[in-house]
Design an enzyme around this catalytic site. Structure first.
Site, PDB file in Angstrom:
ATOM      1  CD  GLU A 180     -11.510  31.868 -26.235  1.00  0.00           C
ATOM      2  OE1 GLU A 180     -10.712  31.614 -27.132  1.00  0.00           O
ATOM      3  OE2 GLU A 180     -12.661  32.239 -26.454  1.00  0.00           O
ATOM      4  CD  GLU A 373     -10.232  27.213 -27.709  1.00  0.00           C
ATOM      5  OE1 GLU A 373     -10.588  27.925 -28.660  1.00  0.00           O
ATOM      6  OE2 GLU A 373     -10.839  27.146 -26.634  1.00  0.00           O
TER       7      GLU A 373
END
Ligand code: BG6
Length: 476
Positions: A180, A373
């Site tokens: 991320e 995810e």
């Protein structure tokens, strides 16, 4: 054809600091993620506004023990294998390999630990997918060099990459350079070890750090392909498209701007150059990025092989300041979308948003995607007979898998795999809680740190096992 491809990588995902524990064992050095406490100070510390560079007695630090996977990994991987995992995404803790971060040689004990984890996966035919940096930065690199604001970090990171690429070159194929990467903008300390000083232009610091990470990611990609041309290197975005609150052009424009804040990173990592909208924004905001003369070429020549991302929810924005009803989301809040239900933590549930996000990313980059995810954080109740009926989690995952299949089968998006988040319960990154559970496997530990750490199967365990066995055909 309406089936997922053979060899589709079904699995699950975790991160070292949220599950390993053993934070000072095996020669591991202290990292930023170890000093982010549970409780009310978590957010200020994670944002880099409250300075914490060592642990104190007044706080509880959930990463120190987490679910103690450091000592349970064989048992845990065996359970993943029982579910039929084809792939397990986990991260290497940088400070296990380079405890201080600036040493010349890696810590053999750290390398041996991960080699054993990798071998355990391979024993069951599970493909490891390794996140090289899931938020963690050795603390010494923060106090001594200012973390990613310093260009020196590029060398330290590349040295770390070389150590693990070389050691695992015949055992690991899939790597992600930074988890991320866009989190750096929202949680600068937890995401990148950045402490923002009083009066400093925070955007200047963050975008300089982003540049250093982007160059480091490109150089790591270069070295990876030199060490093993078969390596597949991916970037990783906290994704979720931003919707416009109305069809007012101002709202639509605002949603485009919001999405660009995130796409910026992947535009560089996947297309190999700074997009013009970012260069113009730097000019407007008086952000001056120090670049070395060779940087443009490094970025251009070393783009990623695939695009990975997390998806929990879509986002919503409005140009109208009167529209202000917000709800929580992955790290930052968003406007409340009246068409969506939300989780107990206020994260809105939007399976079609996953299909929309996948299509937007695939249209933009034309490279294979990997959903690394996705999942539902929820409170689970263990019944007296030990069973855990998490039908809400099954419902969430079922609908997202359907949307993912539509993106692949109907829209033609190339997708390498699907690794739902927190396949075994672990510490929440956002809140530091244990009770926000994502797993198919329950871990007996509570928010006070009490519990036996015993692992048990939830109903979703058997469900996901069937999903994998049928390559996503049986979802009920
Ligand atoms: C992502 C992170 O932001 O979302 C994970 O990569 C994190 O580390 C996950 O755990 C879920 O967020 P949370 O706050 O519910 O743990």
């Amino acid at each position: 054809m309406s089936r997922l491809p053979e060899g589709f990588l079904w699995g699950g995902a975790t991160a070292a600091n949220q599950c390993e524990g053993g934070y000072l064992e095996g020669g591991r050095g202290l990292a930023n993620v170890d000093v982010v406490p549970a409780g009310k100070d978590r957010f200020p510390v994670a944002e880099g506004k409250m300075v914490m560079t060592e642990c104190d007695d007044a706080h509880v630090y959930p990463s120190h023990e987490a679910i103690d996977m450091y000592h349970h990994y064989k048992e845990d991987i065996k359970l993943f294998a029982e579910m039929g995992f084809k792939c397990y995404r986990f991260s290497i803790a940088w400070s296990r390999i380079f405890p201080m971060g600036d040493e010349a040689e890696p810590n053999e004990e750290g390398l041996a630990f991960y080699e054993s984890m990798i071998d355990e996966c391979l024993k069951y035919g599970i493909e490891p997918l390794i996140t090289i940096c899931h938020f963690d930065v050795p603390m010494h690199l923060i106090t001594e060099y200012g973390s990613w604001r310093s260009r020196k970090m590029v060398d330290f990171y590349v040295r770390y990459c070389e150590a693990i690429f070389t050691r695992f070159k015949d055992k690991v194929k899939y790597w992600l350079t930074f988890n991320e990467i866009n989190m750096l903008l929202h949680l600068p300390f937890m995401g990148a070890g950045l402490l923002i000083k009083e009066g400093e232009n925070a955007d200047q610091v963050k975008y300089q750090a982003a540049h250093n990470e982007l160059v480091a990611s490109a150089l790591a990609t270069k070295r990876a392909h030199e060490i093993n041309p078969g390596f597949m290197i991916g970037c990783m975005l906290a994704a979720g498209n931003t919707y416009a609150n109305t069809c007012a052009p101002q709202d639509v424009w605002k949603s485009m701007e919001k999405d660009r804040e995130n796409y910026f990173f992947i535009d560089v990592q996947s297309r190999g150059a700074y997009p013009n909208y970012a260069l113009k924004m730097f000019e407007r905001e008086n952000i001056n990025i120090q670049m070395e003369p060779q940087d443009a070429q490094i970025l251009k020549e070393n783009t990623v092989d695939f695009i990975s991302f997390s998806y929990y929810s879509s986002r919503l924005t409005s140009a109208d300041p009167q529209v202000s009803q917000k709800t929580e989301g992955n790290v930052f809040a968003t406007l409340k979308n009246p068409y969506l239900e939300a989780s107990e933590w206020g994260w809105q549930i939007d399976p079609l948003g996953l299909r929309i996000t996948m299509n937007a990313m695939y249209d933009r980059y034309q490279k294979p995607l990997f959903i690394v995810e996705n999942g539902l954080g929820a409170v689970d109740t263990k019944e007296e007979d030990g069973s855990i009926h998490d039908e809400y989690r099954i419902a969430y995952l079922r609908e997202h898998i359907k949307a993912m299949k539509d993106a692949v089968n109907i829209d033609g998006v190339e997708l390498l795999g699907y690794t739902p988040w927190g396949c075994i319960d672990l510490v929440s990154a956002g809140t530091g809680e244990m009770r926000k559970r994502y797993g198919f496997i329950y871990v007996d530990k509570d928010d006070e740190g009490k519990g036996t750490l015993e692992r048990s199967r939830k109903d979703s365990f058997e469900w996901y096992k069937r999903v994998i066995a049928t390559n996503g055909e049986e979802l009920d």
